[in-house]
Design a protein around this motif. Structure first.
Motif, PDB file in Angstrom:
ATOM      1  N   ILE A  26       0.827  -1.213   0.000  1.00  0.00           N
ATOM      2  CA  ILE A  26       0.000   0.000   0.000  1.00  0.00           C
ATOM      3  C   ILE A  26       0.852   1.250   0.000  1.00  0.00           C
ATOM      4  O   ILE A  26       2.070   1.213   0.186  1.00  0.00           O
ATOM      5  CB  ILE A  26      -0.937   0.037   1.239  1.00  0.00           C
ATOM      6  CG1 ILE A  26      -0.102   0.119   2.523  1.00  0.00           C
ATOM      7  CG2 ILE A  26      -1.836  -1.171   1.277  1.00  0.00           C
ATOM      8  CD1 ILE A  26      -0.892   0.522   3.722  1.00  0.00           C
ATOM      9  N   MET A  27       0.146   2.350  -0.227  1.00  0.00           N
ATOM     10  CA  MET A  27       0.751   3.664  -0.111  1.00  0.00           C
ATOM     11  C   MET A  27       0.938   3.983   1.369  1.00  0.00           C
ATOM     12  O   MET A  27       0.416   3.277   2.228  1.00  0.00           O
ATOM     13  CB  MET A  27      -0.161   4.707  -0.762  1.00  0.00           C
ATOM     14  CG  MET A  27      -0.404   4.483  -2.240  1.00  0.00           C
ATOM     15  SD  MET A  27       1.070   4.788  -3.218  1.00  0.00           S
ATOM     16  CE  MET A  27       1.166   6.575  -3.072  1.00  0.00           C
ATOM     17  N   PRO A  28       1.653   5.067   1.743  1.00  0.00           N
ATOM     18  CA  PRO A  28       1.785   5.457   3.150  1.00  0.00           C
ATOM     19  C   PRO A  28       0.417   5.629   3.806  1.00  0.00           C
ATOM     20  O   PRO A  28      -0.582   5.883   3.141  1.00  0.00           O
ATOM     21  CB  PRO A  28       2.544   6.795   3.063  1.00  0.00           C
ATOM     22  CG  PRO A  28       3.305   6.700   1.780  1.00  0.00           C
ATOM     23  CD  PRO A  28       2.431   5.934   0.851  1.00  0.00           C
ATOM     24  N   SER A  29       0.365   5.497   5.138  1.00  0.00           N
ATOM     25  CA  SER A  29      -0.900   5.476   5.862  1.00  0.00           C
ATOM     26  C   SER A  29      -1.744   6.715   5.615  1.00  0.00           C
ATOM     27  O   SER A  29      -2.963   6.651   5.601  1.00  0.00           O
ATOM     28  CB  SER A  29      -0.633   5.325   7.370  1.00  0.00           C
ATOM     29  OG  SER A  29       0.159   6.396   7.846  1.00  0.00           O
ATOM     30  N   PHE A  96     -10.378  -3.038  -0.726  1.00  0.00           N
ATOM     31  CA  PHE A  96     -10.701  -2.000  -1.702  1.00  0.00           C
ATOM     32  C   PHE A  96      -9.406  -1.343  -2.192  1.00  0.00           C
ATOM     33  O   PHE A  96      -8.406  -1.306  -1.477  1.00  0.00           O
ATOM     34  CB  PHE A  96     -11.596  -0.930  -1.074  1.00  0.00           C
ATOM     35  CG  PHE A  96     -12.977  -1.409  -0.711  1.00  0.00           C
ATOM     36  CD1 PHE A  96     -14.055  -1.153  -1.547  1.00  0.00           C
ATOM     37  CD2 PHE A  96     -13.191  -2.123   0.455  1.00  0.00           C
ATOM     38  CE1 PHE A  96     -15.327  -1.596  -1.213  1.00  0.00           C
ATOM     39  CE2 PHE A  96     -14.449  -2.580   0.798  1.00  0.00           C
ATOM     40  CZ  PHE A  96     -15.520  -2.318  -0.040  1.00  0.00           C
ATOM     41  N   ARG A  97      -9.479  -0.797  -3.386  1.00  0.00           N
ATOM     42  CA  ARG A  97      -8.409   0.072  -3.875  1.00  0.00           C
ATOM     43  C   ARG A  97      -9.027   1.135  -4.761  1.00  0.00           C
ATOM     44  O   ARG A  97     -10.093   0.929  -5.359  1.00  0.00           O
ATOM     45  CB  ARG A  97      -7.340  -0.721  -4.630  1.00  0.00           C
ATOM     46  CG  ARG A  97      -7.770  -1.318  -5.958  1.00  0.00           C
ATOM     47  CD  ARG A  97      -6.600  -2.062  -6.588  1.00  0.00           C
ATOM     48  NE  ARG A  97      -6.934  -2.555  -7.933  1.00  0.00           N
ATOM     49  CZ  ARG A  97      -6.090  -3.235  -8.707  1.00  0.00           C
ATOM     50  NH1 ARG A  97      -4.860  -3.503  -8.265  1.00  0.00           N
ATOM     51  NH2 ARG A  97      -6.454  -3.651  -9.916  1.00  0.00           N
ATOM     52  N   VAL A  98      -8.361   2.288  -4.818  1.00  0.00           N
ATOM     53  CA  VAL A  98      -8.902   3.431  -5.553  1.00  0.00           C
ATOM     54  C   VAL A  98      -7.755   4.198  -6.180  1.00  0.00           C
ATOM     55  O   VAL A  98      -6.632   4.201  -5.669  1.00  0.00           O
ATOM     56  CB  VAL A  98      -9.727   4.349  -4.607  1.00  0.00           C
ATOM     57  CG1 VAL A  98      -8.837   4.979  -3.545  1.00  0.00           C
ATOM     58  CG2 VAL A  98     -10.489   5.406  -5.383  1.00  0.00           C
ATOM     59  N   GLY A 107      -3.739   8.055 -11.469  1.00  0.00           N
ATOM     60  CA  GLY A 107      -2.842   8.029 -10.330  1.00  0.00           C
ATOM     61  C   GLY A 107      -2.525   6.602  -9.909  1.00  0.00           C
ATOM     62  O   GLY A 107      -3.034   5.630 -10.483  1.00  0.00           O
ATOM     63  N   GLU A 108      -1.684   6.473  -8.882  1.00  0.00           N
ATOM     64  CA  GLU A 108      -1.360   5.155  -8.359  1.00  0.00           C
ATOM     65  C   GLU A 108      -2.523   4.629  -7.517  1.00  0.00           C
ATOM     66  O   GLU A 108      -3.289   5.381  -6.939  1.00  0.00           O
ATOM     67  CB  GLU A 108      -0.098   5.239  -7.496  1.00  0.00           C
ATOM     68  CG  GLU A 108       1.152   5.632  -8.254  1.00  0.00           C
ATOM     69  CD  GLU A 108       2.379   5.614  -7.367  1.00  0.00           C
ATOM     70  OE1 GLU A 108       2.282   5.046  -6.259  1.00  0.00           O
ATOM     71  OE2 GLU A 108       3.409   6.158  -7.769  1.00  0.00           O
TER      72      GLU A 108
END
Length: 365
Positions: A26-29, A96-98, A107-108
């Motif tokens: 994942i990306m940073p929190s 989930f992802r967005v 975007g990522e």
């Protein structure tokens, strides 16, 4: 089947049933998808809003029960950084992802570090009703909820009503069913939720509707600009102008004096009305401010002792400034103002029906 419902405000709860599953990278929190609400058949998720002009969002989900299940697209044209997925299975974990899209640029993907679980049917039946939250004074709100049978206390949480905001604990154990929360600065508002504090497995309630901490409008602040140190009197104590009048729908300026016979007759009538309206819910949005026309401060103080509302200090320039603004030529004078804009709604309410709803209707026009 897939069913998607968009909203800025949805009930919220925590994760209680989490299956063993290998999370995505994942990306940073601070760039995570967050869980706003879990029900037994729906999950509401939110994510940080994109700064790109005209950005939309693509949201996908999958169940973790199927191992490496393929993500399914819920929507690729979302405009709000929050969505609710319905028709889910109770007690099941989902991921989930967005990503944001602006023009041809994507975007990522942003996701989260642990799966989100729907409540079990038993958890859904056990959780408390949503608390109510109502603005109360300067950047504050009163949050209240119904008592839960057998509860030894309550844990209260809040979140900012913006994309990607997570829940934080206001108090780990409250004995009462009402609390006043201050310093609500975000103009997007706040949501609150509650659960019994003596059971760590107890589900949180639905979330309250978003509430904005009231602030004093610049128009009212301008009217009271000559107020020394920005304070009014409340009995023998001082109160800041913001704490006194922020969030009031109706403000009545009462010009009166002890030497005036008609004033001495009208003041007890007004005091009875004031105490009566303050005992009702709508009374929280109404305030009276005394403008003394007495000849000296001693007379002012003696007369003000008989009054239950606020007052402009006798030596403040604002006292004469406000009487000039409402053009006092005779007393008693009770000028009704729109508490949000300072607009005069009724030039003199003395001898007329004291109808708050009528004044509010006038203010809305």
């Amino acid at each position: 089947s897939l069913s998607l419902s968009l909203s800025r405000h949805y009930p919220t709860t925590t994760i209680y049933h989490v299956l063993e599953y290998q999370p995505l990278k994942i990306m940073p929190s601070e760039q995570s998808v967050v869980l706003v609400d879990a029900a037994d058949s729906a999950l509401t998720v939110s994510w940080p809003a994109s700064s790109a002009e005209g950005a939309s969002y693509e949201l996908q989900f999958r169940t973790t029960a199927d191992g490496e299940a393929t993500f399914q697209t819920l929507s690729s044209t979302l405009k709000s950084p929050q969505a609710r997925k319905k028709n889910l299975k109770p007690g099941t974990c989902y991921e989930f992802r967005v990503r944001a899209a602006a023009g041809d640029d994507n975007g990522e993907w942003i996701t989260h570090d642990s799966p989100f679980a729907t409540l079990t049917t038993a958890q859904e039946a056990d959780r408390m009703a949503a608390p109510t939250a109502e603005g109360d004074g300067n950047r504050a709100a009163i949050v209240s909820w119904d008592a839960k049978d057998g509860a030894a206390g309550y844990e209260l949480q809040m979140r900012e009503n913006v994309g990607g905001a997570s829940w934080s604990t206001v108090a780990a154990k409250l004995s009462n069913t009402e609390v006043r929360k201050k310093n609500l600065d975000n103009v997007a508002g706040y949501q609150f939720r509650v659960r019994r504090a003596d059971d760590s497995e107890a589900p949180f309630s639905l979330a309250s509707s978003a509430v904005v901490g009231p602030t004093l409008g610049w128009e009212m602040r301008h009217l009271f600009r000559e107020l020394d140190d920005g304070v009014l009197l409340k009995g023998t104590k001082e109160i800041s102008l913001d704490d006194a009048l922020a969030g009031k729908d109706i403000v009545l300026l009462y010009a009166s004096a002890h030497w005036c016979g008609p004033c001495r007759q009208f003041t007890p009538q007004l005091a009875n009305w004031y105490r009566s309206i303050k005992a009702k819910p709508e009374g929280k949005k109404v305030e009276v401010v005394f403008l003394s026309a007495d000849h000296d401060e001693r007379s002012f103080l003696q007369y003000y002792e008989t009054q239950p509302w606020l007052a402009v200090p006798y030596d403040a320039d604002a006292r004469e400034g406000l009487m000039g603004h409402i053009r006092v030529s005779g007393i008693p004078r009770l000028c009704v103002l729109d508490g949000q804009t300072g607009r005069i709604l009724e030039d003199n309410a003395v001898g007329k029906p004291m109808d708050v709803n009528r004044w509010k209707a006038m203010a809305s026009k």
